[in-house]
Design a protein around this motif. Structure first.
Motif, PDB file in Angstrom:
ATOM      1  N   ALA A  43       0.838  -1.205   0.000  1.00 38.82           N
ATOM      2  CA  ALA A  43       0.000   0.000   0.000  1.00 38.82           C
ATOM      3  C   ALA A  43       0.871   1.254   0.000  1.00 38.82           C
ATOM      4  O   ALA A  43       2.045   1.206  -0.306  1.00 38.82           O
ATOM      5  CB  ALA A  43      -0.922  -0.029   1.211  1.00 38.82           C
ATOM      6  N   THR A  44       0.252   2.377   0.332  1.00 37.54           N
ATOM      7  CA  THR A  44       0.941   3.667   0.314  1.00 37.54           C
ATOM      8  C   THR A  44       1.965   3.730   1.438  1.00 37.54           C
ATOM      9  O   THR A  44       1.630   3.907   2.606  1.00 37.54           O
ATOM     10  CB  THR A  44      -0.075   4.808   0.471  1.00 37.54           C
ATOM     11  N   VAL A  45       3.232   3.592   1.067  1.00 38.28           N
ATOM     12  CA  VAL A  45       4.329   3.607   2.029  1.00 38.28           C
ATOM     13  C   VAL A  45       5.449   4.464   1.446  1.00 38.28           C
ATOM     14  O   VAL A  45       5.658   4.493   0.238  1.00 38.28           O
ATOM     15  CB  VAL A  45       4.861   2.172   2.284  1.00 38.28           C
ATOM     16  N   SER A  66       8.955   0.080  -7.539  1.00 39.86           N
ATOM     17  CA  SER A  66       8.049   1.015  -6.860  1.00 39.86           C
ATOM     18  C   SER A  66       6.788   1.316  -7.666  1.00 39.86           C
ATOM     19  O   SER A  66       5.714   1.492  -7.097  1.00 39.86           O
ATOM     20  CB  SER A  66       8.778   2.315  -6.513  1.00 39.86           C
ATOM     21  N   ASP A  67       6.883   1.390  -8.981  1.00 38.35           N
ATOM     22  CA  ASP A  67       5.703   1.670  -9.804  1.00 38.35           C
ATOM     23  C   ASP A  67       4.652   0.582  -9.642  1.00 38.35           C
ATOM     24  O   ASP A  67       3.457   0.845  -9.550  1.00 38.35           O
ATOM     25  CB  ASP A  67       6.093   1.793 -11.280  1.00 38.35           C
ATOM     26  N   LYS A  68       5.116  -0.663  -9.597  1.00 40.05           N
ATOM     27  CA  LYS A  68       4.188  -1.789  -9.512  1.00 40.05           C
ATOM     28  C   LYS A  68       3.579  -1.923  -8.116  1.00 40.05           C
ATOM     29  O   LYS A  68       2.391  -2.191  -7.966  1.00 40.05           O
ATOM     30  CB  LYS A  68       4.925  -3.076  -9.887  1.00 40.05           C
ATOM     31  N   LYS A  69       4.382  -1.682  -7.076  1.00 44.26           N
ATOM     32  CA  LYS A  69       3.915  -1.875  -5.706  1.00 44.26           C
ATOM     33  C   LYS A  69       3.370  -0.593  -5.078  1.00 44.26           C
ATOM     34  O   LYS A  69       2.914  -0.598  -3.941  1.00 44.26           O
ATOM     35  CB  LYS A  69       5.038  -2.444  -4.847  1.00 44.26           C
ATOM     36  N   LYS A  70       3.439   0.523  -5.830  1.00 49.32           N
ATOM     37  CA  LYS A  70       2.836   1.787  -5.392  1.00 49.32           C
ATOM     38  C   LYS A  70       3.438   2.316  -4.082  1.00 49.32           C
ATOM     39  O   LYS A  70       2.715   2.799  -3.212  1.00 49.32           O
ATOM     40  CB  LYS A  70       1.314   1.642  -5.266  1.00 49.32           C
ATOM     41  N   TYR A  71       4.726   2.231  -3.940  1.00 47.48           N
ATOM     42  CA  TYR A  71       5.367   2.884  -2.810  1.00 47.48           C
ATOM     43  C   TYR A  71       6.256   4.022  -3.315  1.00 47.48           C
ATOM     44  O   TYR A  71       6.545   4.128  -4.498  1.00 47.48           O
ATOM     45  CB  TYR A  71       6.167   1.901  -1.949  1.00 47.48           C
TER      46      TYR A  71
END
Length: 327
Positions: A43-45, A66-71
């Motif tokens: 999530a947002t980290v 980071s793009d894929k995991k949204k951090y």
């Protein structure tokens, strides 16, 4: 929002203003835990990496994921090891703290502006609990003392206890009896906590920190500490030759730390130990007992009814014990 800082040096001063804001939960982690923590979060980290301990190749690899995991990713660069940060920004870097910014605490306004550019929404975030939930999922649980090894990080149930009014204690107690009173108080605390396998760990003259083996259901540890609170008149009679009514405050909090034997804890750096001490010294009122929300929600209902919401301190939601009008 959860913020993780990966560094094998003390960089807490940079983030101290963020730490004091309840919507952020700061976690300071050793470099060796990097891959494990990133795998656990989707999530947002926001991750900050001290470039002293990472190669630029490793940072680029982290940015690709980071793009894929949204951090989000930030760099701490004390000595300007990165000559051209713009190249990393084009690869997806979200923040860069060069030598000048590393010399002072980051302003909340600055960090909020970074988040606004990323359209971060805090509406469904629970900063006060995320820290404890994360800790319990990543660190070994010290469920039994026989398996605890020196130099290894474990999750414990931690207890802070301290006599109130320590600064002017000498004005209320004869100097000749202070040492004996403090020694007796320490032995009394030890006798109570030992009922739940608790151990005095860090101790000064007036109090300290006790470690209990970690249990998902903290009811018995909480009950033991409640008994200690409610027994203060008996404890005062047993411990004070001068009929002094003792007052002390207690905080219970689950947290992780590298374990070292008592008397050899001087070099320990632990976010949980620091947070617990801050709550005990800066927030807890004299003669009161507090438990973190994480512990409150996991104890049985009859014990929950003995506590009431107290507030949030440095990202930790706390519940205070309902005390009798006279006890």
């Amino acid at each position: 929002m959860r913020i993780f800082v990966f560094s094998d040096r003390n960089v807490k001063k940079i983030f101290e203003k963020l730490h004091s804001c309840s919507k952020f939960t700061l976690n300071y982690c050793s470099v060796e835990m990097t891959s494990k923590i990133i795998r656990q979060n989707n999530a947002t980290v926001f991750y900050y990496f001290d470039i002293t301990f990472f190669s630029q190749k490793e940072i680029r690899s982290i940015l690709r994921v980071s793009d894929k995991k949204k951090y989000f990713v930030g760099i701490i660069d004390h000595k300007q090891a990165i000559s051209d940060p713009a190249l990393l920004f084009s690869s997806g870097l979200h923040d860069y703290l060069g030598p000048q910014l590393c010399r002072q605490p980051m302003e909340l306004k600055r960090f909020n502006e970074i988040l606004c550019r990323q359209n971060v929404d805090f509406s469904d975030q629970e900063a006060g609990n995320s820290k404890n939930q994360l800790i319990t999922s990543l660190v070994k649980k010290a469920s039994d003392w026989k398996n605890v090894q020196t130099g290894t990080e474990y999750l414990f149930t931690m207890m802070y206890i301290e006599l109130d009014g320590s600064r002017n204690f000498g004005n209320r107690v004869r100097e000749s009896t202070i040492d004996r009173l403090l020694h007796n108080f320490q032995r009394t605390v030890e006798s109570y906590v030992s009922q739940q396998n608790g151990r005095l760990w860090i101790w000064n003259d007036f109090g300290g920190i006790v470690l209990f083996p970690y249990n998902e259901n903290p009811t018995e540890v909480i009950v033991t500490c409640m008994r200690l609170m409610l027994s203060r008149r008996i404890i005062s009679v047993d411990n004070s030759e001068q009929k002094l009514l003792l007052s002390y405050r207690i905080v219970l909090y689950p947290g992780s730390t590298v374990y070292r034997e008592r008397g050899k804890t001087g070099r320990i750096i632990s976010d949980a130990v620091n947070s617990l001490a801050h709550i005990g010294q800066k927030y807890a009122h004299p003669g009161n007992m507090y438990v973190s929300k994480n512990m409150y929600t996991h104890c049985r209902q009859s014990i929950q009814e003995c506590f009431t919401e107290s507030g949030n301190f440095e990202g930790t939601e706390l519940y205070s014990m309902r005390l009798p009008e006279s006890y």
